[in-house]
Every structure is written in C-alpha cells, then in structure tokens.
Scaffold this active site. Sequence first.
Site, mmCIF file in Angstrom:
data_model
loop_
_atom_site.group_PDB
_atom_site.id
_atom_site.type_symbol
_atom_site.label_atom_id
_atom_site.label_comp_id
_atom_site.label_asym_id
_atom_site.label_seq_id
_atom_site.Cartn_x
_atom_site.Cartn_y
_atom_site.Cartn_z
ATOM 1 N N SER A 155 1.135 -1.063 -0.061
ATOM 2 C CA SER A 155 -0.433 -0.190 0.116
ATOM 3 C C SER A 155 0.996 1.359 -0.353
ATOM 4 O O SER A 155 2.177 0.963 0.611
ATOM 5 C CB SER A 155 -0.818 0.239 0.907
ATOM 6 O OG SER A 155 -1.594 1.359 1.534
ATOM 7 N N TYR A 162 -0.932 0.021 10.473
ATOM 8 C CA TYR A 162 -1.247 -0.788 8.867
ATOM 9 C C TYR A 162 -0.501 0.077 8.054
ATOM 10 O O TYR A 162 0.458 -1.271 7.871
ATOM 11 C CB TYR A 162 -2.785 0.019 8.049
ATOM 12 C CG TYR A 162 -3.059 -0.276 7.106
ATOM 13 C CD1 TYR A 162 -3.718 -1.342 6.499
ATOM 14 C CD2 TYR A 162 -3.186 1.039 6.287
ATOM 15 C CE1 TYR A 162 -3.359 -1.561 5.416
ATOM 16 C CE2 TYR A 162 -2.899 0.005 4.547
ATOM 17 C CZ TYR A 162 -3.477 -1.044 3.957
ATOM 18 O OH TYR A 162 -3.243 -1.448 3.221
#
Length: 246
Positions: free
Chosen positions: A141, A155
Amino acid sequence: MTSLERKVALIIGGTRGIGAAISRRLHAEGIAMAIIHRARTDEARAFAKKLEEDGAPVLRLQADVADEDALLAAVDEAVAHFGAIDILVNVAGTAETGDLAEYAEGAFDRVFAVNVRAPFLAAQRVAASMPEGGRIITIGSIVADRAPGAGVTLYAASKAALAGLTRGLARDLGIRGITANLVQPGPIDTERNPADGPQASENRTPLAIRRHGTADEVAALVAYLASPEAGFITGSIYNIDGGWSA
C-alpha cells in the site's frame, strides 16, 4: 504475453477486489493457478469455476492466512497439485485503524500475521521448489510511504515492512534468477474503497490524477512483473497511486 502460457501461479487473496483482477488477468495469459481465499466460499467457488471454464486449470483453496498452519497446508497442497509454483502473488491483507491509544489487545499480532508473516511464510515455502526464473510479487500500500492522516500507524507499519521483505527476497533468490517485487497501490476502486464511497473525495485530494485507480490497472502491472520481459527487475517498489507519492 503468450510466454506466460504453461506457467503456474499461486495467488493468495485472489477472489476479490485487486486479487480477483490479478487472477483474471494472469489466467487470461494462459496461466494455471491455485487461489487461496478466506471467506465467502460460494462466491469464491463460482469465481474459480468461471475462470476454469474459460481456460487453464484453477485450484481453489480456503485458508485463514493469519493461521500459520492453515496457510502452509494450503501452500503445500498447491505445490503438490501442480508440482511447483512459477509465480507467487501475495495479495491478502487486513487493516485495523484508529486512535493510537485505543488499539484493541492483539491488534498488532493480528495485522502483522496477515500483512507480513503470511507473505514471508508463503515466499519461504514456495521458493523451496520454485523453478529458476520464478516471480514473487507482493501487493502492499502507498500508505507505507505516505500516511494520509491520523489513525493508520499499525497498518502503515505493517505495509512498510514489505519493502524490507522484498529486498531481502531479491538478494536471497537472485542467484536462482527468481525476482521479488512490491506493488504499492493508492486509492483503487474496490468494494473496500469504492470510488463513490464516503471517503472517496478525500482519498483523491492528494492525487495528481484525480480519480480512483482500477483493479485492472494494478493487475496489468502485476502481469508485466510476472512476465519474462521483467526478468532484470528485482527488489523494486512500484507505486501505482495516481501521483499520491509525487
């Protein structure tokens, strides 16, 4: 890319969103594949059946990749079924976001089990029998490089770890002609992050190209990295983010 015909891929998290697009694209290139999914069994079964009707064999396997034993059993079954895996694509991921002081107990272990440990274990297991010239591609990501705001510490940390994993794999496996690369998408129009969702406009604000990307665009990049044409590319990070990181 007809040169991909007769190859075998293992796609972990390959029945929904970006993973489904990657499965469709690689299968369209003539690749046989095993697909590991966690939930939505009926949907996954229908997805795999449709792929197989259109061409090369598809083996569907169900496993929670957070469970080390279940993951490795599924990987071993895929290897045993096809003999060896030429292309490994790690897509499965999870997110727990929120105030730093309020992460639930065990959140760190859950997120890192899926986002970091699972790609490591899969790569380790598959690489043991992967033929020369194999490919390992991990989907991360862009949040690893640029946190969009508060609440993403855990995250972002887990996705940032994938860069080190990828570089290490590239060094460990380069002698065998096996490449390892990381793809970091920005906002992509999927069920998890729809282009018309409540956060969509905010997600597009940092972009140079003011739209969500598509899962097919990510899949096209993965197909290139899986191809023989990308044989001299390894240890690299590809941001496909509409200019988020520019």
